[in-house]
Design a protein around this motif. Sequence first.
Motif, PDB file in Angstrom:
ATOM      1  N   GLY A   1       3.280   9.509   3.051  1.00  0.00           N
ATOM      2  CA  GLY A   1       2.116  10.557   3.960  1.00  0.00           C
ATOM      3  C   GLY A   1       0.909   9.231   4.106  1.00  0.00           C
ATOM      4  N   MET A   2       1.287   8.020   3.576  1.00  0.00           N
ATOM      5  CA  MET A   2      -0.081   7.764   4.027  1.00  0.00           C
ATOM      6  C   MET A   2      -0.602   7.206   5.561  1.00  0.00           C
ATOM      7  SD  MET A   2       0.389   2.861   4.262  1.00  0.00           S
ATOM      8  CE  MET A   2       1.501   2.665   5.371  1.00  0.00           C
ATOM      9  N   THR A   3      -1.565   7.168   5.390  1.00  0.00           N
ATOM     10  CA  THR A   3      -2.412   6.750   6.552  1.00  0.00           C
ATOM     11  C   THR A   3      -2.629   5.275   7.611  1.00  0.00           C
ATOM     12  OG1 THR A   3      -4.119   7.508   5.892  1.00  0.00           O
ATOM     13  CG2 THR A   3      -3.027   9.456   6.568  1.00  0.00           C
ATOM     14  N   ASP A   4      -2.931   5.609   8.915  1.00  0.00           N
ATOM     15  CA  ASP A   4      -3.162   4.496   8.932  1.00  0.00           C
ATOM     16  C   ASP A   4      -4.866   3.908   7.907  1.00  0.00           C
ATOM     17  OD1 ASP A   4      -1.252   4.346  11.337  1.00  0.00           O
ATOM     18  OD2 ASP A   4      -2.373   4.609  13.209  1.00  0.00           O
ATOM     19  N   GLU A   5      -5.755   5.107   8.191  1.00  0.00           N
ATOM     20  CA  GLU A   5      -6.286   4.720   7.472  1.00  0.00           C
ATOM     21  C   GLU A   5      -6.264   3.977   6.093  1.00  0.00           C
ATOM     22  OE1 GLU A   5      -6.237   7.425   9.435  1.00  0.00           O
ATOM     23  OE2 GLU A   5      -7.549   6.771  10.844  1.00  0.00           O
ATOM     24  N   MET A   6      -5.523   4.536   5.506  1.00  0.00           N
ATOM     25  CA  MET A   6      -4.648   3.991   3.687  1.00  0.00           C
ATOM     26  C   MET A   6      -4.478   2.860   3.767  1.00  0.00           C
ATOM     27  SD  MET A   6      -3.200   7.569   2.610  1.00  0.00           S
ATOM     28  CE  MET A   6      -2.562   7.563   1.284  1.00  0.00           C
ATOM     29  N   PHE A   7      -3.633   2.752   5.123  1.00  0.00           N
ATOM     30  CA  PHE A   7      -2.812   1.539   5.155  1.00  0.00           C
ATOM     31  C   PHE A   7      -4.474   0.132   5.097  1.00  0.00           C
ATOM     32  CE2 PHE A   7      -1.577  -2.417   7.485  1.00  0.00           C
ATOM     33  CZ  PHE A   7       0.108  -2.935   7.389  1.00  0.00           C
ATOM     34  N   GLY A   8      -4.890   0.329   6.420  1.00  0.00           N
ATOM     35  CA  GLY A   8      -6.063  -0.056   6.457  1.00  0.00           C
ATOM     36  C   GLY A   8      -7.175  -0.614   4.975  1.00  0.00           C
ATOM     37  N   GLU A   9      -7.010  -0.132   4.585  1.00  0.00           N
ATOM     38  CA  GLU A   9      -7.364   0.247   2.883  1.00  0.00           C
ATOM     39  C   GLU A   9      -6.926  -0.581   1.955  1.00  0.00           C
ATOM     40  OE1 GLU A   9      -9.394   3.578   0.246  1.00  0.00           O
ATOM     41  OE2 GLU A   9      -9.858   3.983   2.210  1.00  0.00           O
ATOM     42  N   VAL A  10      -5.291  -0.654   1.861  1.00  0.00           N
ATOM     43  CA  VAL A  10      -4.805  -1.839   1.282  1.00  0.00           C
ATOM     44  C   VAL A  10      -5.216  -2.808   1.752  1.00  0.00           C
ATOM     45  CG1 VAL A  10      -2.491  -1.098   1.070  1.00  0.00           C
ATOM     46  CG2 VAL A  10      -3.150   0.483   0.604  1.00  0.00           C
ATOM     47  N   MET A  11      -4.732  -3.074   2.695  1.00  0.00           N
ATOM     48  CA  MET A  11      -4.468  -4.801   3.272  1.00  0.00           C
ATOM     49  C   MET A  11      -5.640  -4.995   3.160  1.00  0.00           C
ATOM     50  SD  MET A  11      -1.869  -5.140   4.665  1.00  0.00           S
ATOM     51  CE  MET A  11      -2.564  -6.521   5.484  1.00  0.00           C
ATOM     52  N   ASP A  12      -7.704  -4.400   3.097  1.00  0.00           N
ATOM     53  CA  ASP A  12      -8.477  -4.973   2.565  1.00  0.00           C
ATOM     54  C   ASP A  12      -8.046  -5.295   1.531  1.00  0.00           C
ATOM     55  OD1 ASP A  12      -9.446  -4.620   5.417  1.00  0.00           O
ATOM     56  OD2 ASP A  12     -10.528  -2.347   4.502  1.00  0.00           O
ATOM     57  N   ILE A  13      -7.800  -4.512   0.277  1.00  0.00           N
ATOM     58  CA  ILE A  13      -7.530  -4.933  -0.648  1.00  0.00           C
ATOM     59  C   ILE A  13      -6.968  -5.542  -1.376  1.00  0.00           C
ATOM     60  CG2 ILE A  13      -6.886  -3.730  -2.811  1.00  0.00           C
ATOM     61  CD1 ILE A  13      -7.724  -0.834  -2.274  1.00  0.00           C
ATOM     62  N   VAL A  14      -5.732  -5.958  -0.343  1.00  0.00           N
ATOM     63  CA  VAL A  14      -4.831  -7.055  -0.742  1.00  0.00           C
ATOM     64  C   VAL A  14      -5.082  -8.090  -0.172  1.00  0.00           C
ATOM     65  CG1 VAL A  14      -2.847  -8.009  -0.076  1.00  0.00           C
ATOM     66  CG2 VAL A  14      -2.377  -5.935  -0.901  1.00  0.00           C
ATOM     67  N   GLY A  15      -6.407  -7.942   0.909  1.00  0.00           N
ATOM     68  CA  GLY A  15      -6.882  -9.792   1.087  1.00  0.00           C
ATOM     69  C   GLY A  15      -8.260 -10.246   0.332  1.00  0.00           C
ATOM     70  N   MET A  16      -8.644  -9.098  -0.790  1.00  0.00           N
ATOM     71  CA  MET A  16      -9.703  -9.279  -0.969  1.00  0.00           C
ATOM     72  C   MET A  16      -9.154  -9.949  -2.109  1.00  0.00           C
ATOM     73  SD  MET A  16     -11.467  -7.796  -3.581  1.00  0.00           S
ATOM     74  CE  MET A  16     -10.826  -6.205  -3.181  1.00  0.00           C
ATOM     75  N   ALA A  17      -8.551  -8.947  -2.961  1.00  0.00           N
ATOM     76  CA  ALA A  17      -7.932  -9.243  -4.401  1.00  0.00           C
ATOM     77  C   ALA A  17      -6.885 -10.565  -4.416  1.00  0.00           C
ATOM     78  CB  ALA A  17      -7.290  -8.561  -4.591  1.00  0.00           C
ATOM     79  N   ASN A  18      -6.358 -11.372  -3.328  1.00  0.00           N
ATOM     80  CA  ASN A  18      -5.501 -12.815  -3.187  1.00  0.00           C
ATOM     81  C   ASN A  18      -6.923 -13.432  -3.231  1.00  0.00           C
ATOM     82  OD1 ASN A  18      -2.604 -12.812  -3.589  1.00  0.00           O
ATOM     83  ND2 ASN A  18      -3.195 -10.792  -1.359  1.00  0.00           N
TER      84      ASN A  18
END
Length: 134
Positions: free
Chosen positions: A93-110
Amino acid sequence: MTPPIEYEDATAEVRAIYDDIRATRGTDYINNVWKCFAHNPKLLRRTWESVKEVMGPGTLDPVVKEMIYLAVSISNNCGYCIASHSAGAQKAGMTDEMFGEVMDIVGMANENNKLVAGYRVPIDDVYLKVRGAD
């Protein structure tokens, strides 16, 4: 590259694990990761049992579990796992918008993890009361 072991070429022990993967996932498809791990049946069984337990039904929704696995895979730069768990997250059920937020979190957290580690930021006392903090 380790060649995948196909079902028809597998030992009886490996076939039994493949059968369990198929039954648990409700599919006839066996991923290459399992086929390559089949060169070491103990590793195959141990890893499958762990994945089956951790990624199976629990408190977290399947999409959340897949997105967490995806985020860790991105951080660890595992191309296979990124592809596999992107597909799993989309199926859950992951949407493109959810994927974008995951990427935002991964980038920011790293980025922040590297900065905090580089500056050797001391842990605030209030955080030491949180579960698992030392």
